[in-house]
Design an enzyme around this catalytic site. Sequence first.
Site, mmCIF file in Angstrom:
data_model
loop_
_atom_site.group_PDB
_atom_site.id
_atom_site.type_symbol
_atom_site.label_atom_id
_atom_site.label_comp_id
_atom_site.label_asym_id
_atom_site.label_seq_id
_atom_site.Cartn_x
_atom_site.Cartn_y
_atom_site.Cartn_z
ATOM 1 N N HIS A 1 -3.226 10.629 5.390
ATOM 2 C CA HIS A 1 -4.602 11.110 5.208
ATOM 3 C C HIS A 1 -5.000 12.007 6.364
ATOM 4 O O HIS A 1 -4.291 12.089 7.379
ATOM 5 C CB HIS A 1 -5.606 9.974 5.022
ATOM 6 N N HIS B 1 -26.328 -4.523 25.813
ATOM 7 C CA HIS B 1 -25.494 -3.433 26.337
ATOM 8 C C HIS B 1 -25.602 -2.219 25.441
ATOM 9 O O HIS B 1 -26.197 -2.273 24.364
ATOM 10 C CB HIS B 1 -24.030 -3.890 26.420
ATOM 11 N N HIS C 1 2.949 6.944 6.055
ATOM 12 C CA HIS C 1 3.300 5.563 6.387
ATOM 13 C C HIS C 1 3.167 4.681 5.152
ATOM 14 O O HIS C 1 2.588 5.097 4.144
ATOM 15 C CB HIS C 1 2.389 5.035 7.515
ATOM 16 N N HIS D 1 -23.089 1.624 24.553
ATOM 17 C CA HIS D 1 -21.850 2.342 24.821
ATOM 18 C C HIS D 1 -22.183 3.802 25.101
ATOM 19 O O HIS D 1 -22.599 4.521 24.199
ATOM 20 C CB HIS D 1 -20.884 2.194 23.639
ATOM 21 N N HIS E 1 -28.182 -2.883 22.267
ATOM 22 C CA HIS E 1 -28.127 -3.972 21.299
ATOM 23 C C HIS E 1 -27.497 -5.189 21.969
ATOM 24 O O HIS E 1 -26.882 -5.074 23.034
ATOM 25 C CB HIS E 1 -27.308 -3.571 20.062
ATOM 26 N N GLU F 1 -6.013 6.488 11.373
ATOM 27 C CA GLU F 1 -6.202 5.122 10.867
ATOM 28 C C GLU F 1 -5.877 4.105 11.950
ATOM 29 O O GLU F 1 -4.780 4.091 12.496
ATOM 30 C CB GLU F 1 -5.272 4.899 9.659
ATOM 31 N N GLU G 1 -20.758 2.631 18.005
ATOM 32 C CA GLU G 1 -19.947 1.424 17.817
ATOM 33 C C GLU G 1 -19.933 1.052 16.338
ATOM 34 O O GLU G 1 -20.986 0.936 15.719
ATOM 35 C CB GLU G 1 -20.529 0.259 18.632
ATOM 36 N N GLU H 1 -11.123 5.784 0.565
ATOM 37 C CA GLU H 1 -9.778 5.362 0.169
ATOM 38 C C GLU H 1 -9.236 6.210 -0.978
ATOM 39 O O GLU H 1 -8.040 6.336 -1.172
ATOM 40 C CB GLU H 1 -9.825 3.907 -0.295
ATOM 41 N N ARG I 1 0.917 -1.145 0.000
ATOM 42 C CA ARG I 1 0.000 0.000 0.000
ATOM 43 C C ARG I 1 0.948 1.185 0.000
ATOM 44 O O ARG I 1 1.698 1.383 0.950
ATOM 45 C CB ARG I 1 -0.886 -0.029 1.254
ATOM 46 N N HIS J 1 1.809 6.958 1.981
ATOM 47 C CA HIS J 1 0.702 7.923 1.911
ATOM 48 C C HIS J 1 0.376 8.478 3.289
ATOM 49 O O HIS J 1 0.875 7.993 4.312
ATOM 50 C CB HIS J 1 -0.545 7.252 1.331
#
Length: 477
Positions: free
Chosen positions: A187, A366, A230, A368, A412, A191, A373, A252, A182, A185
């Site tokens: 961004h 549960h 990276h 969050h 959920h 990530e 999520e 992407e 890859r 690059h």
Amino acid sequence: MKFQLIVTLLPVVLPLAHGAPARRDTPNPGLRGTDSLVGYSADNSGGSDSRPDIEYTLVPGQKENLEIGSHLDFVKADNPQPIRGPTGSDDPGPSITPFTTMYYLSIRLHADRILSFIAGNYDYDRINSDKLAPPGTDHGETINAQWPMDGAGWARQENTNVMPDAKLMAGVDMRLAPAGYRELHWHVAAEWSLVLNGSCRIQAVNENGETFVDDVTAGDVWFFPPGIPHSIQALDDGVEFLLVFDDGDFSEDNTFLATEVFLHTPREVLSKNFGVDVSAFDKIPDDELYIFKGTPAPADIEEQNVTTTSGLIPRALSYSYHFSEQPAHEVAGGSVKIVDPLTFPIASNFSAAIVTVHPGGMREIHWHPTSDEWTFFISGQGRATLFTAPNSATTFDYSGGDVGYFPKSNSHYIENTGDGDLVFVEVLQAPEFTDMALGQWIASTPKQIVSDTLNLSDDMLNNFKTEKQYVVAGDSS
Ligand SMILES: *[C@@H]1O[C@H](CO)[C@@H](O)[C@H](O)[C@H]1NC(C)=O
Ligand SMILES: *[C@@H]1O[C@H](CO)[C@@H](O)[C@H](O)[C@H]1NC(C)=O
Ligand SMILES: *[C@@H]1O[C@H](CO)[C@@H](O)[C@H](O)[C@H]1NC(C)=O
Ligand SMILES: *[C@@H]1O[C@H](CO)[C@@H](O)[C@H](O)[C@H]1NC(C)=O
């Protein structure tokens, strides 16, 4: 609206399909019926009798009360029917009754789904039984919380183009062949990555000129902060990894590539910048490389350990975390393990749990409190009901490769509906992985308050567990 239109069309369409002899004087014989169809006649059959019966068998759980809502396993069903509980069982015809039943169950379907049903394409139904025959507890409108990240090719992407309400995070599943890169690059988004298969070498340089290189393997995690350039190169067996970005709009296609920055800078400026002649850049690629096969990485990582006067990125702030070596915490129905900034500090806002649910088990109910999520289903089959206040609930089916999305504080569960283990990763935008468990909450609330509210007996309440369960065991038979 579209849905009702189709329902009213069907009784007209089906008799046509069976065709009766044409009237002699009509053009295009075969397209029309006969005079005998006009008005009452004892020979005329009622609408429903003229439709062929379709054979089907109900699967276990299909006749239960609507509220029980067990998972219906349609995978081997010849002819899955949108039937649950007592409704719709008397008329086996697939053409009208199911729609009436669906209407009764207030199933929210799109026109294309109904059309695929008419066309007799049951494949979708087999793996999405909760869409065809939802539990009676489903109600109203929630966001769409499921996306199958499948399709051909080396990189599969989920973002707001396909899941408009998944605003906080987006994801990419990428494969690189042995020695595949890859391209270098950076961004705008941060990530976070989980290696799914194989291994690769990752490297980066930070804003202080400090360097980083490491090899990661299936189960390991890496993180690159926004703007930090990276690269990733697959080692001998190739690699597959999941990328999660802290921006639901991430694509992407919008990464800053090394080739592109050279291509779109005047050569005179490059020459001045690097202190070399303009001709030095005659042979740079004339297009982006993005993903390409390179020379294999040297087996000895020290050959790629660039040490400068700036030094290395300090270990405490390293971009890799060898999560594969962290043992999972075993619980009744499976296991769970967490990586968050408490142990992987550079990933300042990424908290994740890998959850394994054994057959019949379930990630407990549960929510969050601090983040939406973003879930990636690594393998197996499961289902979840997303409950959104005040009273909307939708049940979704998932299998390996799917993305799930559960907004902040929306409750959920994730139930294993398959024969093997269900494995998924829950990713949050939060400095710590936290969840609020329904079971722990109710069990830790004064009994008087709970029984006044839910009418549960003291005996029952005494058996509720005050410890968080994460994954509960179930009857897998
Ligand atoms: C991992 O990759 C290898 C080689 O590409 C492949 O044979 C294997 O099925 C993959 N395993 C998983 C779990 O994807
Ligand atoms: C790279 O070199 C430094 C300094 O010699 C050393 O501390 C480090 O362990 C080496 N290897 C890697 C992969 O960073
Ligand atoms: C973490 O992400 C959430 C959601 O985007 C954001 O509100 C919060 O400010 C972030 N926290 C940090 C420390 O970056
Ligand atoms: C609570 O349950 C009992 C039966 O166990 C029933 O008789 C009673 O009506 C219920 N109360 C409420 C408020 O629903």
